[in-house]
Structure formats: structure tokens, C-alpha cells
Scaffold this motif. Structure first.
Motif, PDB file in Angstrom:
ATOM      1  N   THR A   1       3.271   7.804   8.128  1.00 30.11           N
ATOM      2  CA  THR A   1       2.473   7.014   8.787  1.00 30.11           C
ATOM      3  C   THR A   1       1.840   7.680  10.106  1.00 30.11           C
ATOM      4  O   THR A   1       2.474   8.719  10.508  1.00 30.11           O
ATOM      5  CB  THR A   1       3.140   5.453   9.170  1.00 30.11           C
ATOM      6  N   VAL A   2       0.843   6.946  10.693  1.00 29.59           N
ATOM      7  CA  VAL A   2       0.089   7.449  11.936  1.00 29.59           C
ATOM      8  C   VAL A   2       1.323   7.382  13.102  1.00 29.59           C
ATOM      9  O   VAL A   2       1.613   8.439  13.876  1.00 29.59           O
ATOM     10  CB  VAL A   2      -0.834   6.731  12.185  1.00 29.59           C
TER      11      VAL A   2
ATOM     12  N   TRP B   1      -4.563   1.299  11.962  1.00 27.77           N
ATOM     13  CA  TRP B   1      -4.162   2.521  11.129  1.00 27.77           C
ATOM     14  C   TRP B   1      -2.899   2.684  11.354  1.00 27.77           C
ATOM     15  O   TRP B   1      -2.464   3.632  10.663  1.00 27.77           O
ATOM     16  CB  TRP B   1      -4.989   3.809  11.064  1.00 27.77           C
ATOM     17  N   ARG B   2      -2.251   2.332  12.174  1.00 25.46           N
ATOM     18  CA  ARG B   2      -0.682   2.773  12.883  1.00 25.46           C
ATOM     19  C   ARG B   2       0.226   2.673  11.927  1.00 25.46           C
ATOM     20  O   ARG B   2       0.884   3.761  11.937  1.00 25.46           O
ATOM     21  CB  ARG B   2      -0.595   1.855  14.077  1.00 25.46           C
TER      22      ARG B   2
ATOM     23  N   LEU C   1      -6.426   7.967   5.393  1.00 22.21           N
ATOM     24  CA  LEU C   1      -7.330   7.581   6.428  1.00 22.21           C
ATOM     25  C   LEU C   1      -8.498   8.777   6.426  1.00 22.21           C
ATOM     26  O   LEU C   1      -8.435   9.658   6.007  1.00 22.21           O
ATOM     27  CB  LEU C   1      -6.646   8.029   7.892  1.00 22.21           C
TER      28      LEU C   1
ATOM     29  N   LEU D   1      -0.402   3.063   8.529  1.00 23.68           N
ATOM     30  CA  LEU D   1      -0.813   3.518   7.079  1.00 23.68           C
ATOM     31  C   LEU D   1      -0.344   5.113   7.086  1.00 23.68           C
ATOM     32  O   LEU D   1      -0.313   5.848   7.997  1.00 23.68           O
ATOM     33  CB  LEU D   1      -2.359   3.501   7.030  1.00 23.68           C
TER      34      LEU D   1
ATOM     35  N   VAL E   1     -10.541   9.965  11.790  1.00 26.22           N
ATOM     36  CA  VAL E   1      -9.617   9.407  12.250  1.00 26.22           C
ATOM     37  C   VAL E   1      -8.368  10.342  12.247  1.00 26.22           C
ATOM     38  O   VAL E   1      -7.528  10.238  12.877  1.00 26.22           O
ATOM     39  CB  VAL E   1      -9.322   8.030  11.257  1.00 26.22           C
ATOM     40  N   GLN E   2      -8.112  11.191  11.163  1.00 26.79           N
ATOM     41  CA  GLN E   2      -7.152  12.081  11.165  1.00 26.79           C
ATOM     42  C   GLN E   2      -7.166  12.932  12.130  1.00 26.79           C
ATOM     43  O   GLN E   2      -6.262  13.310  12.807  1.00 26.79           O
ATOM     44  CB  GLN E   2      -7.114  12.852   9.637  1.00 26.79           C
TER      45      GLN E   2
END
Length: 273
Positions: free
Chosen positions: A113-114, A163-164, A171, A166, A175-176
Motif C-alpha cells: 500500500t501507499v 489512495w493511502r 494507482l 491502496l 500518483v505513483q
């Protein structure tokens, strides 16, 4: 006769002269056999400064970054971070001194995850072992809660809340890239290396990343070195720029100065220009 300096100008120049640079690179040379990748590169980075390193493809920009982060060891020259000589040190030791880096090609764990990817940036600050982590009591519990609180601050800072939890692999690309920047910030760096932070981004993603870079400088006060091919971004954000070509320095100065330099124009556009 030149105009006399004002008191304010004199004070500004005196202040610049008395502030020690964060990083000093002196006459660095790197060769691979008969190929010279970096030849006589020197520069310094001042506190709160965004210093840009630009040049045509193959100019040696990434090689300079690899020297700074300890991936390559130059045959000549010195690299000092806050007075510590980095030449000969391994990357983990350099990271512990406060240097963090992002990469042109995203280097994240796609299945994590993020939050978990950002927690990896806290690794060098962890002061407990695996057994304590498994027990998760006492010091280990207190430290991990503190690290997670710091990561949540970075999530808010980079606007990653949606997105925290996910997996990063799900993503969007932009965002990545932001998550990778966040992982570097999670190290609490004293110097941040940005390797093509907007490469492959669309206009909206580029504008978002530019805004975060400005916020890092103004709010977090972290000095940065940026390698980037987007000249609009460089000229808008950088305080000073070093241009390299075929591994050699061409010009150093403000964005306005390097844009007018004939050697810079030749390096980018050819002799006929």
C-alpha cells in the motif's frame, strides 16, 4: 563607474558568504575504461536552494547523481555533505547522513500500500530489532506509532489520503511518482535528489508535482538537486542551474544567465545555432 551598493545588498552578499553550503562537489571525475562519464564537475548547494542539473541526453547527469548517492565511486575529486566526505562511502551510510533520492523509473513495491511504501522510508530511523517488532511492546510500539504518525503527515502534505490504503500498482502513474517522492521525504532528508520528477507526466500532473516541489522548499526547508529535461519547469523553479555536456561543466548560474550563454545554446541546439 559602477553604482554604489546599498546597505541591503551588502548585507545580503555578506550573509551568502557566511552560510556554509549543504553540499560541496569539487573537481569530480568518473571514467569507465576509456569512456569519461564525468569530467571536472564542481558545484555547491546552499541551504533552502533548488539547484538544477541539466544537459542533453548522455551528458552525465545521472552519473553525477550516482556519485552523490554512493552508487559510483569517482577516480578523482571530493563530495562533502555537511562537511562529511562521501567518496568511498556506501549508499546506506550516505542515506544515514541525510541524503534521499527519487528515481526516474519508479522504484516502488507495487503490491504494498501507499502507507507501507512510505514506511519503508523510515527504515533508517528504526531503533529496534525484528524480535521487538514482532512483540510490538514498549519501545518498539512507541517508535512505530511515531513513524506512522510521521508518514500520515506526509500523506496529508502530498495529498495522498484518497489512495493511502491502496496497493501502489493500482494507482495512476502521476500518483505513483508522488508516492516515490513521499518515500524520500519519509527519510527526513537534509538533501533531496530529484531524478526527472515529472518524466512521463501530463500537464496537470506536472503542475501538481511542481507545486509540491515548491512546498518542500518553502515549508519543509529541504535543499534539492533536480535533474530534469522539462526546461520550463527548471527555469521556473530553480535558483541556480549547472549545465553539463559530455560529462563536462558548460555553465553555472541563474536560469536567466544560462539561457543566454552561447555554450549552453551550442550544447542543446548545435554549433549552427
Amino acid at each position: 563607474m559602477s553604482a554604489p551598493q546599498t546597505v541591503e545588498q551588502t548585507e545580503e552578499q555578506t550573509e551568502e558568504q557566511t552560510v556554509d553550503p549543504v553540499l560541496v562537489v569539487d573537481d569530480v571525475r568518473l571514467t569507465f575504461g576509456s569512456v569519461t562519464a564525468v569530467d571536472g564537475v564542481s558545484f555547491d548547494v546552499r541551504p533552502d536552494e533548488l539547484f538544477a542539473l541539466i544537459g542533453p541526453n548522455g551528458a552525465g547527469k545521472t552519473s553525477v547523481f550516482n556519485i552523490l548517492s554512493g552508487v559510483y565511486r569517482p577516480q578523482q575529486g571530493s563530495v562533502k555533505l555537511h562537511g562529511h566526505e562521501l567518496v568511498g562511502m556506501r549508499p546506506p551510510a550516505i542515506a544515514r547522513l541525510g541524503m534521499a533520492r527519487t528515481f526516474q523509473n519508479i522504484e516502488l513495491f507495487a503490491n504494498l500500500t501507499v502507507l507501507d511504501n512510505l514506511m519503508l522510508g523510515r527504515h533508517q530511523h528504526i531503533g529496534y530489532g525484528p524480535l521487538a517488532a514482532l512483540a510490538w511492546v514498549g519501545k518498539a510500539r512507541r517508535e512505530e506509532l511515531a513513524h506512522r504518525a510521521r508518514v500520515e503527515e506526509i500523506v496529508d502534505f502530498l495529498e495522498l489520503t484518497a489512495w493511502r490504503t491502496l496497493p501502489v500498482g493500482l494507482l495512476p502513474y502521476g500518483v505513483q511518482k508522488r508516492v516515490e517522492l513521499g518515500r524520500a521525504l519519509a527519510m527526513d532528508p537534509r538533501l533531496l535528489l530529484l531524478d526527472e520528477p515529472v518524466a512521463g507526466m501530463n500537464q496537470e500532473e506536472t503542475e501538481d508535482m511542481a507545486r509540491f516541489i515548491v512546498d518542500i522548499r518553502s515549508e519543509l526547508k529541504v535543499p534539492m538537486i533536480m535533474v530534469e529535461h522539462d526546461m520550463g519547469l527548471v527555469m521556473d523553479l530553480a535558483d541556480r542551474v549547472l549545465v553539463v555536456d559530455f560529462g563536462s561543466p558548460v555553465a553555472t548560474g541563474t536560469p536567466e544567465q544560462v539561457q543566454r550563454d552561447p555554450e549552453v545554446i551550442r550544447a542543446y541546439l548545435g554549433a549552427d545555432a
